[in-house]
Design a protein around this motif. Sequence first.
Motif, PDB file in Angstrom:
ATOM      1  N   ILE A 107       0.849  -1.199   0.000  1.00 16.06           N
ATOM      2  CA  ILE A 107       0.000   0.000   0.000  1.00 16.06           C
ATOM      3  C   ILE A 107       0.886   1.252   0.000  1.00 16.06           C
ATOM      4  O   ILE A 107       0.615   2.212  -0.724  1.00 16.06           O
ATOM      5  N   ALA A 108       1.955   1.236   0.779  1.00 11.06           N
ATOM      6  CA  ALA A 108       2.876   2.376   0.809  1.00 11.06           C
ATOM      7  C   ALA A 108       3.556   2.568  -0.541  1.00 11.06           C
ATOM      8  O   ALA A 108       3.755   3.710  -0.983  1.00 11.06           O
ATOM      9  N   LEU A 109       3.902   1.478  -1.215  1.00 16.36           N
ATOM     10  CA  LEU A 109       4.503   1.615  -2.540  1.00 16.36           C
ATOM     11  C   LEU A 109       3.519   2.243  -3.524  1.00 16.36           C
ATOM     12  O   LEU A 109       3.899   3.107  -4.320  1.00 16.36           O
ATOM     13  N   VAL A 110       2.263   1.835  -3.471  1.00 23.34           N
ATOM     14  CA  VAL A 110       1.251   2.418  -4.356  1.00 23.34           C
ATOM     15  C   VAL A 110       1.067   3.902  -4.047  1.00 23.34           C
ATOM     16  O   VAL A 110       0.965   4.731  -4.957  1.00 23.34           O
TER      17      VAL A 110
ATOM     18  N   LEU B 212      -4.187  16.048  -2.080  1.00 24.14           N
ATOM     19  CA  LEU B 212      -3.969  14.653  -2.480  1.00 24.14           C
ATOM     20  C   LEU B 212      -2.556  14.190  -2.114  1.00 24.14           C
ATOM     21  O   LEU B 212      -2.366  13.061  -1.660  1.00 24.14           O
ATOM     22  N   ALA B 213      -1.582  15.062  -2.305  1.00 22.24           N
ATOM     23  CA  ALA B 213      -0.209  14.728  -1.947  1.00 22.24           C
ATOM     24  C   ALA B 213      -0.061  14.589  -0.432  1.00 22.24           C
ATOM     25  O   ALA B 213       0.632  13.693   0.056  1.00 22.24           O
ATOM     26  N   VAL B 214      -0.724  15.463   0.307  1.00 24.79           N
ATOM     27  CA  VAL B 214      -0.696  15.369   1.772  1.00 24.79           C
ATOM     28  C   VAL B 214      -1.327  14.058   2.228  1.00 24.79           C
ATOM     29  O   VAL B 214      -0.803  13.373   3.111  1.00 24.79           O
ATOM     30  N   LYS B 215      -2.430  13.682   1.591  1.00 28.90           N
ATOM     31  CA  LYS B 215      -3.102  12.424   1.941  1.00 28.90           C
ATOM     32  C   LYS B 215      -2.212  11.224   1.624  1.00 28.90           C
ATOM     33  O   LYS B 215      -2.153  10.275   2.411  1.00 28.90           O
ATOM     34  N   ALA B 216      -1.504  11.260   0.501  1.00 32.71           N
ATOM     35  CA  ALA B 216      -0.602  10.158   0.151  1.00 32.71           C
ATOM     36  C   ALA B 216       0.515  10.030   1.186  1.00 32.71           C
ATOM     37  O   ALA B 216       0.852   8.918   1.612  1.00 32.71           O
ATOM     38  N   LEU B 217       1.069  11.159   1.620  1.00 34.83           N
ATOM     39  CA  LEU B 217       2.111  11.111   2.654  1.00 34.83           C
ATOM     40  C   LEU B 217       1.566  10.597   3.977  1.00 34.83           C
ATOM     41  O   LEU B 217       2.238   9.844   4.687  1.00 34.83           O
ATOM     42  N   ARG B 218       0.346  10.984   4.312  1.00 30.83           N
ATOM     43  CA  ARG B 218      -0.269  10.492   5.544  1.00 30.83           C
ATOM     44  C   ARG B 218      -0.456   8.972   5.475  1.00 30.83           C
ATOM     45  O   ARG B 218      -0.179   8.259   6.440  1.00 30.83           O
ATOM     46  N   ASN B 219      -0.885   8.472   4.320  1.00 31.55           N
ATOM     47  CA  ASN B 219      -1.056   7.027   4.160  1.00 31.55           C
ATOM     48  C   ASN B 219       0.274   6.287   4.249  1.00 31.55           C
ATOM     49  O   ASN B 219       0.349   5.201   4.827  1.00 31.55           O
TER      50      ASN B 219
END
Length: 160
Positions: free
Chosen positions: A63-66, A84-91
């Motif tokens: 999931i982190a790689l995706v 969206l970028a902030v959400k990806a970093l949070r994930n």
Amino acid sequence: MDRGSTLFLKAAIFLIGVPVLAVCIFGFSRLHPDSPYWALPELENLQYPILIGMYLAMIPFFIALVQTLKLLTYIDKNEAFSELAVKALRNIKYCAIAISIMYVLEMPFLYLLTKVDDAPGILIGLVVIFASMVVAVFAAVLQRLLQDAVRIKAENDLIV
């Protein structure tokens, strides 16, 4: 940022994910419950907790790689300073924390495996925990900086 560097990073993510997937499919055969390795009576109760823990840790890893690939795509589209970028970093941060937690829970079983088989299980477990926590802290710092940048960008967009 030029697309060559993000393309290189995407290739690096792919080159990280493929061997891990190969280990998931083929490399854990020694850890498979029917393997003669587990025939020792001291090891028969360790096989399932170790296998389950390792395979469960692969879920947040992928999931982190995706999410990393999504983040690089946002950078390519000039949307690096977006929610969206902030959400990806949070994930990514949450995935790294989940991997650390899973390996902390796995440590007693790795310790027992180390006692029986003289394997470097404790050291490998500690390296995974430490590396995951470094990734989590780094993602948290980047998330905070990016969140502040998105807020400042939104304020500047309102002024213009």
